[in-house]
Scaffold this active site. Structure first.
Site, short mmCIF file in Angstrom:
data_model
loop_
_atom_site.label_atom_id
_atom_site.label_comp_id
_atom_site.label_asym_id
_atom_site.label_seq_id
_atom_site.Cartn_x
_atom_site.Cartn_y
_atom_site.Cartn_z
NE ARG A 127 -37.18 -16.60 -4.57
CZ ARG A 127 -37.09 -16.47 -5.85
NH1 ARG A 127 -37.02 -15.10 -6.24
NH2 ARG A 127 -36.87 -17.24 -6.64
N GLY A 128 -39.23 -11.71 -3.38
CA GLY A 128 -38.95 -10.82 -4.67
C GLY A 128 -38.03 -11.61 -5.61
CG ASP A 166 -37.60 -13.63 -13.24
OD1 ASP A 166 -37.66 -14.91 -13.57
OD2 ASP A 166 -38.18 -12.66 -13.53
CB ILE A 167 -36.81 -17.94 -12.59
CG1 ILE A 167 -36.58 -19.85 -12.69
CG2 ILE A 167 -35.69 -17.82 -13.78
CD1 ILE A 167 -37.73 -20.43 -12.03
N GLY A 222 -33.41 -12.95 -2.73
CA GLY A 222 -34.62 -12.36 -2.80
C GLY A 222 -35.36 -12.61 -1.34
CB CYS A 251 -32.00 -13.51 -11.55
SG CYS A 251 -31.02 -14.49 -10.13
#
Length: 242
Positions: free
Chosen positions: A97-98, A100-101, A172, A201
Site C-alpha cells: 500500500r501507500g 508509511d508505518i 493508505g 505514518c
C-alpha cells in the site's frame, strides 16, 4: 439511475495476512474481469459478446496487534526490535500500500474498500478525500471536529495548532487497473500505547488519538461501524448489501 451496489462484509477479528490475502483475491478477480472484457472488445470499442461486471466490496475488521509499513515507508520509523515485537505478541508486515508505518489493534475499525474506480472517477486523490470525508462526518456525530492536514493523508484533530496536532484515522491504499485495496484505520477504543513503538505514518512530533481519548470514555464500537457504513453510502452514493 440505479445506485451501484457494494457488498459489505464484517470479517470480525482476523489476522492481518489473512485479510490481506483476501483483499488480493477480490482485487485479482476484478482485474481478471477487466482483462476478459478488454479481450472481448473490438477495435471500435464494441463488445463481441456480453461483458462481465466487476464487483465492489466494503470489508470491515479488527486485527490482533500488528505493525504495517507501506512500500515507500522508512524502516527507521520502527522504534522497537523484532524480538520485542514477538515478546509482546505483535506482528510486522511490509505491504504494497501507500503510506508509511502504522499500527492496527483490537477496537480499531479497519476498513478495506475494494472498489472499481472506473465506475466512479479515475482520481486517487479524490478517492482519498472521499474516505476522509466519511470519517469526518462520522466523528462529527460524536462532537469531534475531524479535519484534513495539508499534504498529509488521513483525518486529524486540530491539525493547524502546533503541538496539538493528533491523528485519529490513518489511510493508505493500493490501486491496480483502478481497483482499490487497503484503506483506512479509525482509532475508536484501541490501546494507543502501541503507537509509542513507532513514528506513526513517518510524521515525528505529532500525536495519535482515538474517539475514546477525545471523549474520555469508551463508545459503542458497533455504533461507530454503523455510522461509517451510513456515510460510505452517502459519500459514494451507493447501496451496501450484506
Amino acid at each position: 439511475m440505479n445506485k451501484q451496489t457494494v457488498i459489505y462484509k464484517d470479517l470480525g477479528i482476523i489476522d492481518y495476512k489473512e485479510a490481506w490475502d483476501y483483499q488480493e483475491q477480490l482485487l485479482q478477480e476484478n482485474v481478471q474481469v477487466k482483462i476478459h472484457n478488454r479481450v472481448l472488445t473490438t477495435d471500435d470499442g464494441q463488445p463481441t459478446t456480453e461483458l462481465q461486471d466487476t464487483t465492489h466490496y466494503l470489508l470491515f475488521c479488527e486485527h490482533p496487534p500488528v505493525y504495517t509499513i507501506g512500500k515507500s515507508g522508512d524502516i527507521h520509523n520502527i522504534l522497537i526490535s523484532e524480538e520485542k515485537m514477538h515478546e509482546g505478541g505483535m506482528q510486522f508486515f511490509q505491504t504494497n500500500r501507500g503510506g508509511d508505518i502504522t499500527f492496527h489493534g483490537l477496537q480499531q475499525i479497519v476498513s478495506y474498500p475494494i472498489l472499481d474506480l472506473e465506475k466512479f472517477y479515475t482520481d486517487i486523490g479524490k478517492y482519498l478525500r472521499a474516505l476522509e470525508e466519511i470519517i469526518i462526518l462520522t466523528l462529527a456525530d460524536y462532537g469531534i471536529k475531524g479535519e484534513r492536514s495539508k499534504g498529509e493523508t488521513g483525518v486529524w484533530i486540530e491539525p493547524g495548532i502546533v503541538g496539538k496536532e493528533r491523528k485519529i484515522c490513518a489511510m493508505g491504499v493500493r490501486c491496480s487497473r483502478w481497483i482499490t485495496m487497503h484503506g483506512f484505520a479509525l482509532n475508536v477504543n484501541n490501546d494507543l500505547d502501541y503507537f509509542n513503538n513507532i513514528i506513526p505514518c513517518g510524521i515525528p512530533d505529532k500525536q495519535v488519538t482515538s474517539i475514546k481519548k477525545e471523549l474520555n470514555k469508551e463508545v459503542d464500537f458497533e455504533e461507530v461501524k454503523a455510522k461509517i457504513k451510513h456515510y460510505f453510502e452517502q459519500v459514494f452514493n451507493v447501496d451496501l448489501k450484506s
